[in-house]
Design a protein around this motif. Structure first.
Motif, PDB file in Angstrom:
ATOM      1  N   ALA A 183       1.113  -0.908  -0.379  1.00 13.91           N
ATOM      2  CA  ALA A 183      -0.008   0.665  -0.383  1.00 13.91           C
ATOM      3  C   ALA A 183       0.807   1.102  -0.048  1.00 13.91           C
ATOM      4  CB  ALA A 183      -1.104  -0.010   1.449  1.00 13.91           C
ATOM      5  N   ALA A 184       1.811   1.255   0.413  1.00 14.65           N
ATOM      6  CA  ALA A 184       2.894   2.449   0.466  1.00 14.65           C
ATOM      7  C   ALA A 184       3.896   2.540  -0.485  1.00 14.65           C
ATOM      8  CB  ALA A 184       3.877   1.898   1.866  1.00 14.65           C
ATOM      9  N   ALA A 185       4.093   1.438  -1.676  1.00 13.09           N
ATOM     10  CA  ALA A 185       4.202   1.870  -2.539  1.00 13.09           C
ATOM     11  C   ALA A 185       4.000   2.662  -4.035  1.00 13.09           C
ATOM     12  CB  ALA A 185       4.835  -0.221  -3.314  1.00 13.09           C
ATOM     13  N   ALA A 186       5.059   3.537  -4.434  1.00 11.11           N
ATOM     14  CA  ALA A 186       4.092   4.630  -5.714  1.00 11.11           C
ATOM     15  C   ALA A 186       3.383   3.427  -6.549  1.00 11.11           C
ATOM     16  CB  ALA A 186       5.119   5.399  -6.041  1.00 11.11           C
TER      17      ALA A 186
ATOM     18  N   ASN B 298       3.940  13.151  -9.159  1.00  8.52           N
ATOM     19  CA  ASN B 298       2.785  12.884  -8.606  1.00  8.52           C
ATOM     20  C   ASN B 298       3.670  11.886  -8.292  1.00  8.52           C
ATOM     21  OD1 ASN B 298       0.724  13.011  -6.275  1.00  8.52           O
ATOM     22  ND2 ASN B 298       0.263  11.381  -7.328  1.00  8.52           N
ATOM     23  N   PHE B 299       3.599  10.756  -9.422  1.00  9.58           N
ATOM     24  CA  PHE B 299       5.142   9.617  -9.251  1.00  9.58           C
ATOM     25  C   PHE B 299       6.089   9.579  -8.750  1.00  9.58           C
ATOM     26  CE2 PHE B 299       6.954   6.344 -10.848  1.00  9.58           C
ATOM     27  CZ  PHE B 299       6.408   5.215 -10.543  1.00  9.58           C
ATOM     28  N   VAL B 300       7.121  10.804  -8.822  1.00  6.20           N
ATOM     29  CA  VAL B 300       8.012  11.017  -8.439  1.00  6.20           C
ATOM     30  C   VAL B 300       7.627  11.328  -7.032  1.00  6.20           C
ATOM     31  CG1 VAL B 300      10.275  12.418  -8.693  1.00  6.20           C
ATOM     32  CG2 VAL B 300       9.004  11.271 -10.833  1.00  6.20           C
ATOM     33  N   LYS B 301       7.318  12.490  -7.057  1.00  4.93           N
ATOM     34  CA  LYS B 301       6.779  12.510  -5.529  1.00  4.93           C
ATOM     35  C   LYS B 301       6.869  11.052  -4.495  1.00  4.93           C
ATOM     36  CE  LYS B 301       4.048  15.009  -1.789  1.00  4.93           C
ATOM     37  NZ  LYS B 301       3.887  13.772  -0.876  1.00  4.93           N
TER      38      LYS B 301
ATOM     39  N   ASP C 144       9.140   9.327  -1.685  1.00  7.65           N
ATOM     40  CA  ASP C 144       8.610   9.235  -0.193  1.00  7.65           C
ATOM     41  C   ASP C 144       9.174   8.309   0.086  1.00  7.65           C
ATOM     42  OD1 ASP C 144       7.615  11.694   0.130  1.00  7.65           O
ATOM     43  OD2 ASP C 144       5.320  11.539  -0.593  1.00  7.65           O
ATOM     44  N   GLU C 145       9.155   7.066  -0.937  1.00 11.35           N
ATOM     45  CA  GLU C 145       8.956   5.326  -0.821  1.00 11.35           C
ATOM     46  C   GLU C 145      10.828   5.225  -0.412  1.00 11.35           C
ATOM     47  OE1 GLU C 145       8.373   1.223  -2.905  1.00 11.35           O
ATOM     48  OE2 GLU C 145       7.935   3.490  -3.300  1.00 11.35           O
ATOM     49  N   ALA C 146      11.146   6.174  -0.273  1.00  9.17           N
ATOM     50  CA  ALA C 146      12.565   5.685  -0.063  1.00  9.17           C
ATOM     51  C   ALA C 146      13.060   6.371   0.800  1.00  9.17           C
ATOM     52  CB  ALA C 146      13.737   6.781  -1.535  1.00  9.17           C
TER      53      ALA C 146
ATOM     54  N   GLY D 100      14.474   4.116   4.022  1.00  9.79           N
ATOM     55  CA  GLY D 100      16.267   4.058   5.246  1.00  9.79           C
ATOM     56  C   GLY D 100      16.431   5.505   4.075  1.00  9.79           C
ATOM     57  N   TYR D 101      16.673   5.924   2.776  1.00  8.59           N
ATOM     58  CA  TYR D 101      17.508   6.758   2.790  1.00  8.59           C
ATOM     59  C   TYR D 101      17.399   8.401   2.981  1.00  8.59           C
ATOM     60  CZ  TYR D 101      18.201   3.076  -0.975  1.00  8.59           C
ATOM     61  OH  TYR D 101      19.260   2.205  -1.515  1.00  8.59           O
TER      62      TYR D 101
END
Length: 389
Positions: A16-19, A27-30, A34-36, A40-41
């Motif tokens: 559910a958290a994955a783009a 928006n996909f890039v955003k 967020d996912e990255a 932990g990055y």
């Protein structure tokens, strides 16, 4: 081109958290950013990596325009294998003899195998692609055709960037995100990259030893059996049961010999070794026995025609003669192939996408219908088969 990536980010986040693919690109890039960060990055690294990311429509055009794979084996192989490529391959084998000896002793992979990939992927490093790698990967991850193949590679490129081994603004390569002389995806570089020249970094774009050793290490990881053959041209007898042919059917070398299959030059290998009998353009065209190492080629590229041509070119670079093309029956045009695939689908066969390409699933369906209709079941579709269907 290999599309089986090392999944760096697998399991880091719930689904559910994955783009998700599609939708607005920025928006996909955003969401990817967020996912990255959640993975932990640090935010500064993520922002630096994704800064200026743009959708590359030329990547999408290239992804949908792979018409070269529609060509039959004889035409395709003659197009890719030239006297100049053979000559340069032998020159490169001599120039990098020390590296190839190291590969042969470490991984048991003959130099012809790596030379063939090197030639086909980048013309021995001469043209490595000028697509921005980050933008290509994010574009293909956003596109909903094969996002599961490319999303992990975005994170692999981010990991390379965090290690100081990737410049998101300047790193370029093939349209599908492969980098360097033998065209490896970021995840494969992370997992299999080798600093063969000892300069302290893995440089697949500028160092032939690094590129060749890394490619060899990846092939070894994929299951290459040291010192074993991969492909051999053979002759077949009249009256052979052609339904026994194809990549999905294997027999021992002894069984093929008992059926009358013989090496065109020299002898057959260990009689207990398993092999498939391949007739890329039917029983009147060239014939090959494909051994277990041949299956590893499909982990690099999933096109039957490309794989067979690369394996055959490796043989040529090792000194094999030009194959006997025979006199195969006429095949189908791209339009006719699409008509055939539609008819096969209507008969209940799973041929995948109707794309005009004679892929593995289409070949299997063709062979089944040939057998049903009393035609030579050699998996080579002809106008006569199309008319009968």
């Amino acid at each position: 081109m290999r599309l089986l990536p090392f999944v760096l980010a697998a399991g880091l986040l719930p689904a559910a958290a994955a783009a998700q693919c599609g939708g607005g690109f920025q928006n996909f890039v955003k969401l990817m950013k967020d996912e990255a960060v959640q993975a932990g990055y640090d935010t500064a690294t993520v922002n630096a990596f994704f800064a200026g990311t743009r959708q590359d429509n030329s990547v999408l055009k290239a992804d949908r325009g792979q018409g070269v794979f529609q060509k039959p084996f004889i035409e395709f192989s003659r197009r890719l294998i030239s006297q100049n490529r053979l000559k340069r391959g032998r020159q490169m084998a001599q120039k990098h003899d020390a590296t190839f000896k190291r590969i042969e002793s470490t991984y048991g992979i003959d130099r012809g195998v790596l030379l063939a990939f090197w030639a086909f992927e980048t013309d021995y490093g001469g043209y490595q692609g000028d697509f921005n790698t980050r933008d290509a990967l994010v574009t293909l991850a956003h596109d909903c055709r094969r996002p599961e193949l490319f999303r992990p590679q975005v994170f692999s490129a981010l990991e390379l960037f965090s290690q100081g081994n990737f410049d998101p603004k300047r790193t370029t390569g093939a349209w599908a995100g492969e980098i360097g002389m033998v065209q490896m995806l970021p995840g494969d570089i992370l997992e299999h990259g080798v600093d063969a020249d000892g300069d302290g970094k893995v440089s697949l774009k500028t160092s032939a030893p690094d590129a060749l050793m890394s490619g060899a290490r990846m092939l070894s990881h994929l299951g290459w059996q040291p010192g074993q053959p991969w492909l051999q041209e053979v002759t077949i007898p009249e009256g052979l049961d052609l339904s026994l042919t194809g990549t999905a059917r294997k027999k021992s070398v002894a069984q093929w010999r008992d059926l009358g299959v013989a090496a065109r030059d020299g002898g057959l290998p260990d009689k207990s070794m398993r092999a498939s009998l391949l007739l890329p353009q039917g029983h009147k065209g060239p014939a090959f026995l494909a051994y277990p190492n041949f299956d590893v080629y499909f982990e690099w590229n999933q096109s039957f025609t490309y794989v067979l041509t690369a394996a055959y070119f490796a043989n040529r670079l090792q000194g094999a003669e030009v194959y006997d093309a025979g006199k195969p029956e006429s095949g189908l045009s791209s339009t006719q192939m699409k008509q055939l695939q539609q008819k096969l689908q209507a008969l209940g066969h799973n041929v995948g996408k109707v794309d005009g390409i004679l892929g593995a699933r289409t070949r299997i369906a063709v062979q089944k219908e040939q057998a049903r209709l009393g035609l030579p079941a050699d998996a080579w579709p002809t106008p006569a088969l199309l008319q009968r269907l």
